[in-house]
Write a protein that holds these residues in place. Structure first.
Motif, short mmCIF file in Angstrom:
data_model
loop_
_atom_site.label_atom_id
_atom_site.label_comp_id
_atom_site.label_asym_id
_atom_site.label_seq_id
_atom_site.Cartn_x
_atom_site.Cartn_y
_atom_site.Cartn_z
N ALA A 317 20.99 -11.20 20.52
CA ALA A 317 19.66 -11.65 20.93
C ALA A 317 18.58 -11.21 19.95
O ALA A 317 17.65 -11.98 19.66
CB ALA A 317 19.33 -11.13 22.33
N GLN A 318 18.67 -10.00 19.43
CA GLN A 318 17.58 -9.46 18.63
C GLN A 318 17.24 -10.31 17.41
O GLN A 318 16.06 -10.57 17.14
CB GLN A 318 17.88 -8.02 18.21
N PRO A 319 18.22 -10.79 16.62
CA PRO A 319 17.87 -11.62 15.47
C PRO A 319 17.22 -12.95 15.87
O PRO A 319 16.48 -13.53 15.07
CB PRO A 319 19.23 -11.87 14.78
N VAL A 320 17.51 -13.43 17.08
CA VAL A 320 16.89 -14.67 17.55
C VAL A 320 15.45 -14.42 17.97
O VAL A 320 14.54 -15.19 17.64
CB VAL A 320 17.69 -15.26 18.72
N PHE A 321 15.22 -13.34 18.68
CA PHE A 321 13.89 -13.05 19.20
C PHE A 321 12.93 -12.56 18.11
O PHE A 321 11.72 -12.76 18.22
CB PHE A 321 13.97 -12.01 20.31
N SER A 322 13.47 -11.92 17.10
CA SER A 322 12.64 -11.39 16.02
C SER A 322 13.27 -11.72 14.68
O SER A 322 13.80 -10.85 13.99
CB SER A 322 12.48 -9.87 16.18
N PRO A 323 13.24 -13.00 14.28
CA PRO A 323 13.92 -13.42 13.04
C PRO A 323 13.23 -12.84 11.81
O PRO A 323 12.02 -12.57 11.81
CB PRO A 323 13.79 -14.94 13.08
N SER A 324 14.01 -12.64 10.78
CA SER A 324 13.46 -12.08 9.54
C SER A 324 12.53 -13.06 8.84
O SER A 324 11.62 -12.67 8.12
CB SER A 324 14.60 -11.67 8.60
N VAL A 325 12.77 -14.36 9.06
CA VAL A 325 11.93 -15.39 8.46
C VAL A 325 11.45 -16.33 9.56
O VAL A 325 12.26 -16.83 10.35
CB VAL A 325 12.70 -16.20 7.39
N GLN A 326 10.15 -16.56 9.63
CA GLN A 326 9.59 -17.45 10.64
C GLN A 326 9.60 -18.89 10.12
O GLN A 326 9.04 -19.16 9.06
CB GLN A 326 8.15 -17.04 10.97
N PRO A 327 10.25 -19.82 10.84
CA PRO A 327 10.21 -21.23 10.43
C PRO A 327 8.78 -21.73 10.30
O PRO A 327 7.91 -21.35 11.10
CB PRO A 327 10.96 -21.95 11.56
N PRO A 328 8.50 -22.57 9.32
CA PRO A 328 7.11 -22.98 9.07
C PRO A 328 6.48 -23.79 10.19
O PRO A 328 5.25 -23.86 10.28
CB PRO A 328 7.21 -23.81 7.78
N ASP A 329 7.29 -24.41 11.05
CA ASP A 329 6.73 -25.21 12.14
C ASP A 329 6.67 -24.44 13.45
O ASP A 329 6.45 -25.01 14.51
CB ASP A 329 7.53 -26.49 12.33
N GLU A 330 6.87 -23.12 13.40
CA GLU A 330 6.83 -22.29 14.59
C GLU A 330 5.68 -21.30 14.53
O GLU A 330 5.14 -21.01 13.46
CB GLU A 330 8.14 -21.51 14.76
N VAL A 331 5.36 -20.74 15.71
CA VAL A 331 4.50 -19.57 15.78
C VAL A 331 5.39 -18.33 15.83
O VAL A 331 6.62 -18.44 15.86
CB VAL A 331 3.59 -19.63 17.04
N SER A 332 4.80 -17.18 15.84
CA SER A 332 5.57 -15.93 15.91
C SER A 332 6.32 -15.85 17.23
O SER A 332 5.71 -15.89 18.31
CB SER A 332 4.63 -14.74 15.76
N ARG A 333 7.64 -15.72 17.15
CA ARG A 333 8.43 -15.56 18.37
C ARG A 333 8.12 -14.22 19.04
O ARG A 333 8.10 -14.14 20.27
CB ARG A 333 9.93 -15.66 18.05
N VAL A 334 7.87 -13.20 18.25
CA VAL A 334 7.55 -11.89 18.81
C VAL A 334 6.26 -11.96 19.62
O VAL A 334 6.18 -11.45 20.74
CB VAL A 334 7.44 -10.84 17.68
N ALA A 335 5.26 -12.64 19.07
CA ALA A 335 3.98 -12.76 19.77
C ALA A 335 4.12 -13.62 21.03
O ALA A 335 3.52 -13.31 22.07
CB ALA A 335 2.93 -13.36 18.84
N LEU A 336 4.90 -14.68 20.95
CA LEU A 336 5.07 -15.55 22.11
C LEU A 336 5.81 -14.83 23.23
O LEU A 336 5.42 -14.93 24.41
CB LEU A 336 5.84 -16.82 21.69
N LEU A 337 6.85 -14.09 22.90
CA LEU A 337 7.58 -13.36 23.93
C LEU A 337 6.74 -12.24 24.53
O LEU A 337 6.89 -11.91 25.71
CB LEU A 337 8.88 -12.82 23.36
N GLN A 338 5.85 -11.66 23.74
CA GLN A 338 4.95 -10.65 24.30
C GLN A 338 4.06 -11.26 25.38
O GLN A 338 3.82 -10.64 26.42
CB GLN A 338 4.08 -10.06 23.20
N ILE A 339 3.59 -12.49 25.15
CA ILE A 339 2.76 -13.17 26.14
C ILE A 339 3.51 -13.35 27.45
O ILE A 339 2.96 -13.13 28.54
CB ILE A 339 2.30 -14.54 25.60
N LEU A 340 4.78 -13.74 27.36
CA LEU A 340 5.55 -14.10 28.55
C LEU A 340 6.19 -12.90 29.25
O LEU A 340 6.61 -13.02 30.40
CB LEU A 340 6.62 -15.12 28.17
N THR A 341 6.28 -11.77 28.58
CA THR A 341 6.98 -10.61 29.14
C THR A 341 6.51 -10.23 30.55
O THR A 341 7.35 -10.01 31.44
CB THR A 341 6.86 -9.41 28.19
N PRO A 342 5.21 -10.13 30.82
CA PRO A 342 4.81 -9.73 32.18
C PRO A 342 5.24 -10.70 33.26
O PRO A 342 5.27 -10.33 34.45
CB PRO A 342 3.27 -9.69 32.08
#
Length: 420
Positions: A317-342
């Motif tokens: 899961a970790q490499p999917v949730f926090s990839p080393s390279v962000q695809p150019p058509d995406e936003v930060s997965r780390v930031a998005l998951l932080q929003i949804l965590t609560p």
């Protein structure tokens, strides 16, 4: 955490009903499976494995039945997969909002949610969040589409106004950083990011651990009399190291009754290839099967569960949730998951786990009464996710039969509307 018992969830029924009502803008046949089609296959595969592995621990368990024996990792897996599917369904709703807006802008957040079929029960929390997003400057349809992502989540977390405010502020910041020029394109990049994250995680975990579970059950079927020692000596997985699996197994026998149960496995087994933990877990399940007491059995099952969950979360899961390279058509997965965590929640059958309950049970991280504890965590960060999962395990162990109320896998509304 207070555990909730419920009759069959009316909310889930509403979500499933919505899935059948949504229509696709295109009827072009697609050879590849959609994320929701993959999710359905994975959830069904996990259900089959849950009963197969469950019968190792409780020979009286029959498909469709229930067991009072402590649930193994594969009993949790269908429910976790279903949660991912519900999240993907939320992205389908958000896409529908965006598609409708491209044809004609909505008059209000309520209008945007109504015209994609959200009933009164399902649209309460998205409307609340959507209005908050509009107040922060987001266009109506953008706000409605982003708010739609929480349709199947724990909307009760937003009753804490601190959580609502932080969620809206983070969504607004993520929207401003999103690629694209037009507002709907920027919103769609957020939706795409969440869908890919959920889909890729679902596939990675199932292919690795689900595949290993199936290999084990296939080996076991032809192995004759199975003992833990035979598992360690004869059952193999690619990349697993037999000596490491034996080391993990011996350690588990010695520490299964520790309080707290060993969980910082990178410190316990430095340098170990964590595929070896899967072999050790299967050996522990076999040892649990013949344990002289229920307490010893349950302790060994829990150790096996921790081993598999570590491999699942740390490696897959970790490499999917926090990839080393962000695809150019995406936003930060780390930031998005932080929003949804609560807002994260999973129905483990009749046992409902909310991340917010876990967060509120812990010491306040920042000591600031103006921030709610759930907003101080991030599912994309391994320690936050790992400790929340262990908390969920311990709560679910209190009601083992509840987990055997298996989910009804979600149908892909696009596939349904295609008439195939």
């Amino acid at each position: 955490m207070r555990l909730l018992r419920s009759a069959p969830s009316s909310r889930l029924f509403c979500v499933l009903a919505l899935a059948t009502a949504l229509t696709s803008a295109s009827t072009q046949a697609q050879p590849a499976a959609t994320p929701l089609e993959d999710n359905r296959r994975i959830t069904l595969g996990y259900i089959e494995l849950a009963y197969a592995v469950g019968a190792v621990l409780d020979p009286t368990l029959q498909p469709g039945g229930a067991s009072a024996v402590r649930p193994n990792w594969f009993t949790f897996a269908p429910h976790a997969s279903q949660t991912g599917g519900e999240g993907m369904l939320g992205t389908a709703i958000a896409r529908r909002v965006i598609a409708a807006a491209r044809g004609q802008p909505s008059l209000s957040v309520l209008h945007a949610l109504q015209r994609v079929g959200l009933d009164a029960q399902l649209r309460v929390a998205p409307e609340q969040l959507g209005l908050e997003l509009v107040l922060r400057g987001l266009p109506i349809d953008v706000a409605a589409s982003l708010a739609s992502l929480i349709t199947s989540l724990n909307s009760a977390a937003l009753l804490d106004v601190r959580t609502l405010s932080a969620t809206a502020a983070r969504f607004a910041a993520l929207y401003s950083s999103a690629p694209g020029f037009w507002p709907l394109d920027k919103a769609e990049s957020i939706v795409v990011t969440l869908e890919r994250t959920l889909h890729e995680g679902n596939l990675a975990i199932f292919n690795d651990i689900g595949g290993s579970g199936q290999l084990y059950m296939d080996w076991r079927q032809g192995a004759g009399a199975v003992t833990p020692e035979r598992v360690l000596a004869e059952f193999t997985l690619v990349d697993a190291v037999p000596s490491q699996a034996s080391q993990a197994y011996v350690y588990a026998l010695a520490h299964a009754n520790d309080v707290p149960r060993p969980y910082l496995l990178d410190q316990v087994f430095p340098g170990m290839h964590y595929k070896s933990l899967l072999v050790a877990a299967f050996a522990l399940y076999e040892k649990a099967r013949v344990a002289p007491t229920a307490a010893e059995r349950d302790a060994l099952v829990a150790m096996g569960n921790n081993y598999i969950a570590w491999r699942e979360q740390h490696d897959m899961a970790q490499p999917v949730f926090s990839p080393s390279v962000q695809p150019p058509d995406e936003v930060s997965r780390v930031a998005l998951l932080q929003i949804l965590t609560p807002l994260l929640r999973t129905e483990f059958g009749t046992v409902v786990w909310n991340y917010a309950d876990y967060a509120y049970s812990q010491p306040d991280r920042d000591g600031n009464p103006l921030t709610s504890p759930p907003t101080e965590y991030n599912w994309a960060l391994f320690p936050d996710r790992w400790n929340g999962i262990l908390y969920a395990f311990d709560q679910a162990y209190l009601q083992p039969t509840g987990l055997w109320v298996m989910p009804t896998p979600i149908e892909d509304p696009t596939a349904l509307s295609g008439g195939s």
